[in-house]
Design a protein around this motif. Structure first.
Motif, mmCIF file in Angstrom:
data_model
loop_
_atom_site.group_PDB
_atom_site.id
_atom_site.type_symbol
_atom_site.label_atom_id
_atom_site.label_comp_id
_atom_site.label_asym_id
_atom_site.label_seq_id
_atom_site.Cartn_x
_atom_site.Cartn_y
_atom_site.Cartn_z
ATOM 1 N N THR A 225 0.571 2.147 -8.283
ATOM 2 C CA THR A 225 1.090 1.034 -7.521
ATOM 3 C C THR A 225 1.838 0.090 -8.457
ATOM 4 O OG1 THR A 225 -1.087 -0.023 -7.709
ATOM 5 C CG2 THR A 225 -0.647 1.241 -5.733
ATOM 6 N N ASP B 77 5.324 0.430 -3.175
ATOM 7 C CA ASP B 77 4.109 0.412 -3.987
ATOM 8 C C ASP B 77 4.092 1.527 -5.029
ATOM 9 O OD1 ASP B 77 2.358 -1.642 -3.972
ATOM 10 O OD2 ASP B 77 1.072 -0.875 -2.393
ATOM 11 N N ALA C 269 7.577 -7.521 6.252
ATOM 12 C CA ALA C 269 6.458 -6.691 5.801
ATOM 13 C C ALA C 269 6.328 -6.673 4.287
ATOM 14 C CB ALA C 269 6.631 -5.261 6.315
ATOM 15 N N PRO D 278 4.407 -4.217 -0.337
ATOM 16 C CA PRO D 278 4.056 -4.711 0.999
ATOM 17 C C PRO D 278 3.055 -5.856 0.937
ATOM 18 C CG PRO D 278 3.904 -2.304 0.871
ATOM 19 C CD PRO D 278 4.015 -2.810 -0.534
ATOM 20 N N GLU E 185 -0.216 -7.944 2.074
ATOM 21 C CA GLU E 185 -1.563 -7.576 2.492
ATOM 22 C C GLU E 185 -2.169 -8.694 3.329
ATOM 23 O OE1 GLU E 185 -4.114 -6.616 -0.763
ATOM 24 O OE2 GLU E 185 -3.522 -4.518 -0.774
ATOM 25 N N ALA F 287 5.729 -2.158 11.141
ATOM 26 C CA ALA F 287 5.102 -1.792 9.869
ATOM 27 C C ALA F 287 3.673 -2.334 9.853
ATOM 28 C CB ALA F 287 5.883 -2.360 8.692
ATOM 29 N N ARG G 76 0.030 -2.388 7.417
ATOM 30 C CA ARG G 76 -0.661 -2.095 6.160
ATOM 31 C C ARG G 76 -2.148 -2.367 6.349
ATOM 32 N NH1 ARG G 76 0.749 -1.891 0.569
ATOM 33 N NH2 ARG G 76 -0.953 -2.470 -0.815
ATOM 34 N N THR H 78 -5.907 -2.310 4.242
ATOM 35 C CA THR H 78 -6.534 -2.314 2.921
ATOM 36 C C THR H 78 -8.038 -2.236 3.112
ATOM 37 O OG1 THR H 78 -4.751 -3.716 2.080
ATOM 38 C CG2 THR H 78 -6.741 -3.538 0.740
ATOM 39 N N THR I 243 -5.491 2.122 0.448
ATOM 40 C CA THR I 243 -4.446 1.350 1.113
ATOM 41 C C THR I 243 -3.544 2.292 1.889
ATOM 42 O OG1 THR I 243 -4.437 -0.343 -0.602
ATOM 43 C CG2 THR I 243 -2.499 -0.204 0.779
ATOM 44 N N PHE J 178 0.029 2.383 4.410
ATOM 45 C CA PHE J 178 1.203 1.640 4.878
ATOM 46 C C PHE J 178 2.037 2.579 5.741
ATOM 47 C CE2 PHE J 178 4.204 -1.704 4.959
ATOM 48 C CZ PHE J 178 5.475 -1.170 4.805
#
Length: 376
Positions: free
Chosen positions: A22, A199, A220, A246, A248, A352, A354, A356, A366, A368
């Motif tokens: 990442t 990422d 996003a 992105p 979070e 989009a 995401r 976590t 994670t 996405f």
């Protein structure tokens, strides 16, 4: 033409196994006492709302050194604790993508119940990494009056140039290129050497190696990272690497909305008698241009599972210089109808999301996903 586009990126961030997949944010340094002697065994804790686990820790080694890696971009406080010394808290450490903050401290002899809090300027120079990059934070993206695309921001970096065009636009200043496929280059390199990541993972389109396939709403994204020198081995070209970081969610719910529009009446024109005398009948001009986004992030399970969702939609329709509809579209020989200037049309919507998930204290997952539709 209508296209249905989607992309999914799953980053399994086993923090001990994949530290470089990442982004490489870190805090490190040396701890010593008031005489300059290094202090091994100091417990160092970093805290930030950007961390789903809230706190991460390390212990200084025999040389008094420590490093805490794989941190999310955000604002951190660092606490240093050792028996026989005052507790020291360093606040306001700002981390952007790819940045390693050097935080060297000295502890004073005293009771561990006494705490010294230091608030000062965050480190600005990364003395650990050799790669050259620029980071467009969310604050920069929202403040700079440019197109809300990485191309519109990247071209502001000294030495960076644009290649290609989208929607008959060479330099996008207000979003009229829609989903821009223009590419960035620097140091005399080729524009097609650009690489696009999310990422740290490639999202290049199947039809061309220098662009992402789907339209990703700007809302996003937390940061755009432009690497343009001394890129790592995971980048196969020597061109500009654009890494989308992105946004979070968090333990607190937060959201926002954005809308922009450029009506035709707001566009200037250089169409004059001199151009008419040269045989020019019309110019490039806006028919309809607007962009709208909404976003929301928060917790599903506190300190365990977060989400961040964005929905975006745009229309970018522009009349094209020198192009007209045919008087009779069925005729073998097309005869232009000079009263009907042709359009370059783009409109799209995209969602989009995401997620976590802090599975264990040392392992985070994670996901996405982007999905949407584009008409052009």
């Amino acid at each position: 033409m209508m296209r249905h586009v989607g992309v999914g990126v799953l980053v399994i961030a086993g923090l001990l196994l994949l530290p470089a997949v990442t982004s490489a944010q870190a805090i490190g340094g040396t701890v010593s006492d008031s005489t300059g002697s290094v202090l091994p065994g100091v417990t160092v804790e970093v805290r930030s709302p950007a961390l789903i686990e809230q706190v991460r820790s390390a212990v200084t080694n025999g040389a008094g050194q420590y490093q805490i890696i794989d941190l999310r971009p955000g604002t951190y406080s660092v606490t240093f604790t050792l028996t026989g010394f005052n507790v020291l808290v360093r606040e306001g450490i700002e981390l952007t993508s790819g940045f390693t903050a050097a935080v060297d401290v000295q502890l004073r002899v005293g009771a561990i119940s006494e705490t010294v809090t230091v608030s000062g300027a965050s480190p600005l120079v990364d003395v650990q990494n050799t790669a050259a990059n620029r980071v467009a934070t969310r604050e920069v993206i929202d403040t700079v009056p440019s197109a809300r695309t990485f191309q519109g921001l990247g071209v502001l970096i000294p030495g960076v140039v644009l290649g290609g065009q989208t929607n008959n636009v060479l330099q996008d200043v207000g979003g009229q290129s829609g989903q821009s496929h223009m590419t960035l280059a620097i140091h005399g390199g080729r524009t097609r050497d650009q690489t696009v990541h999310i990422d740290g993972l490639s999202t290049e389109a199947s039809t061309r190696e220098d662009s992402s396939g789907p339209y990703i709403p700007d809302g996003a994204i937390q940061e755009y990272v432009f690497d343009y020198s001394a890129n790592g081995a995971e980048t196969e070209t020597g061109g500009v690497r654009v890494n989308h970081i992105p946004a979070e969610g968090g333990n607190n719910f937060r959201g926002g909305a954005f809308f922009s529009s450029s009506p035709p009446a707001w566009q200037g024109s250089n169409f004059d008698d001199r151009l008419r005398a040269l045989g020019v009948n019309a110019t490039n001009r806006v028919k309809e241009q607007w962009n709208a986004e909404v976003k929301l992030g928060g917790r599903i399970v506190p300190d365990k599972l977060w989400f961040f969702a964005t929905y975006g939609r745009f229309v970018a329709d522009e009349y094209v210089l020198g192009t007209y509809y045919a008087q009779d579209p069925r005729a073998i020989r097309a005869v232009p109808d000079l009263s009907r200037q042709a359009l370059s049309e783009q409109n799209a919507y995209s969602t989009a999301v995401r997620l976590t998930w802090q599975a264990t204290p040392r392992n985070k997952f994670t996901g996405f996903v982007v999905n949407g539709m584009q008409h052009s």
